[in-house]
Design an enzyme around this catalytic site. Structure first.
Site, PDB file in Angstrom:
ATOM      1  N   GLU A  13       0.953  -1.116  -0.009  1.00 29.44           N
ATOM      2  CA  GLU A  13      -0.012   0.098  -0.085  1.00 29.44           C
ATOM      3  C   GLU A  13       0.784   1.346  -0.172  1.00 29.44           C
ATOM      4  OE1 GLU A  13      -4.144  -1.635   2.168  1.00 29.44           O
ATOM      5  OE2 GLU A  13      -3.095  -0.165   3.130  1.00 29.44           O
ATOM      6  N   GLU A  29      -5.479  -8.736   1.624  1.00 28.78           N
ATOM      7  CA  GLU A  29      -6.204  -8.340   2.580  1.00 28.78           C
ATOM      8  C   GLU A  29      -7.613  -8.167   2.136  1.00 28.78           C
ATOM      9  OE1 GLU A  29      -4.711  -4.668   4.516  1.00 28.78           O
ATOM     10  OE2 GLU A  29      -2.723  -5.229   4.045  1.00 28.78           O
TER      11      GLU A  29
END
Length: 452
Positions: A163, A356
């Protein structure tokens, strides 16, 4: 059809959020170690100093995974635990910890998936300019080489970065995350370019140093997703285009982080004012950034909903009053796990993992001593149903990693959001498998057959 026999069912975590031991056994400071100790950054003045103390509870946490039949564990390495100053000196005790973690996972039949960077930048590198300093790309490659040299005889699966939208955007643009800066656009785009270049150099390091054939991925946040409110061709196309549009805030978008890696070019910024701030890019830089990877990791929690407007533009549909949302105020939109993988595969032609996905909730221990989190079970069932649909249509999703194993330190919200399949009592570090953890075991044991 269902999920393929070799589908990977796992759980995920990150070093700063679970390890604790922030100043033990020679570990250096990260930007998060310093940030959380300044007043006003984290709810309730929480810190990750102890977190879940996975550093001291490896055997217990792995035993819980084994009890739940978890097949794979995605965890990240703490760069400053391995290299306290971020470059040069290696902390052998830090590497020893990841040695033990890797060995004990394998002894329990759990495959390690290692993320090299999940936001905890060494503080000493931050003082040298951090991601604005081009030298960080070589520091990161050297760090990757150190880890790969130590663990690749046993570890096959690698993810370079997690990320960048957060450790570049939220950390350097909005100032919401460590180190809490608000850079100008010129500096921000330079940092983003260096992040991408560091990824590419890490891929090169893994390929050149690994002691066995490696499977390498990259996991930017999959936030910039639009799902059509109908399956009309024009609505689908409008949402597909919007998902990959460069956008007014490109640092948070999808194409900014994946087009250079998978397509070898930055996205089209025609009509956007920030185009002038994008750094000059050499052919050599782009060659490094676009080193071939084996898969894209998708961190997916929600999607926007849209439909086609005039000239095929996408109109975002607002949420209904009282819409379903998580404790983190994220909308509950299960279709994200269908349309997200579908659009990604069509554009990038890469294998995918859901690295995720999960629900933030307010969980507690009931009077019977158990944790009954029916909302999480319902959430996961809805999302996995959509993922199953994608897989059955031939979209190449290789595995699913639930976020997360244990309740942990959830960045600026501290301990206010619980994501775990396992409840953590942060006062005494006791763990309790929640009802959702028991349900997830059934999903794994049936390879998703209970998802209907």
């Amino acid at each position: 059809m269902g999920f393929p026999k070799n589908f990977v069912w796992g759980v995920a975590s990150s070093s700063y959020q679970v390890e604790g031991a922030w100043n033990r056994d020679g570990k250096g400071l990260s930007v998060w170690d310093t940030y959380v100790h300044e007043q006003g950054h984290i709810q309730n003045q929480d810190t990750g100093d102890t977190a879940c103390d996975q550093y001291g509870h490896i055997k217990e946490d792995i035993a819980l995974m084994a009890e739940m039949q978890i097949k794979a564990y995605r965890f990240s390495i703490s760069w400053p635990r391995v290299m306290p100053e971020g470059t040069g000196r290696i902390n052998q005790k830090g590497l020893d910890y990841y040695d033990r973690l890797t060995d004990q996972l394998l002894e329990n039949g759990i495959t390690p998936y290692i993320t090299l960077f999940h936001w905890d930048l060494p503080y000493q590198l931050y003082t040298k300019g951090g991601w604005m300093n081009r030298d960080i790309t070589d520091y990161f490659a050297a760090y990757a080489e150190t880890v790969v040299n130590r663990l690749s005889d046993r570890v096959k699966y690698w993810i370079t970065e997690n990320e960048p939208q957060c450790y570049i955007g939220a950390a350097l643009a909005s100032g919401e995350h460590a180190p809490g800066l608000k850079l100008g656009k010129k500096e921000l785009f330079l940092a983003a370019h260096h992040s991408l270049l560091a990824h590419g150099k890490a891929v090169e390091a893994i390929r050149s140093c690994a002691k066995q054939a490696s499977v390498i991925g990259y996991a930017p946040a999959s936030w910039h997703l639009w799902s059509p409110v109908t399956e009309k061709a024009e609505d689908i196309e409008a949402c597909r285009k919007m998902t990959f549009d460069a956008g007014e805030e490109p640092i948070g978008g999808t194409s900014w982080w994946l087009d250079p890696v998978c397509l070898g070019r930055y996205p089209d910024t025609t009509g956007y004012s920030y185009g002038a701030y994008i750094p000059d890019t050499t052919a050599e830089d782009m060659k490094i950034i676009s080193q071939p990877i084996d898969f894209i990791g998708m961190n997916v929690y929600q999607t926007y909903r849209g439909k086609a407007g005039e000239n095929g533009t996408c109109i975002t549909i607002p949420n209904d009053p009282g819409y379903a949302r998580t404790n983190a105020e994220w909308s509950v939109t299960p279709e994200a796990l269908y349309w997200g993988p579908k659009f990604y595969e069509e554009r990038y032609h890469k294998k995918l993992y859901i690295t995720e996905n999960g629900l933030s909730n307010q969980d507690w221990i009931f009077l019977d001593g158990q944790v009954h989190d029916l909302q999480r079970i319902d959430f996961l069932h809805r999302y996995l149903y959509q993922l199953k649909r994608a897989v059955e249509e031939g979209i190449s999703v290789e595995g699913y990693f639930h976020w997360t194993l244990t309740d942990n330190f959830e960045w600026t919200s501290g301990y206010n959001n619980r994501f775990g399949l396992v409840y953590t009592d942060f006062k005494n570090q006791n763990r309790i498998i929640k009802d959702s953890g028991k349900w997830y075991r059934q999903v794994i044991e049936t390879n998703g057959e209970i998802i209907k």
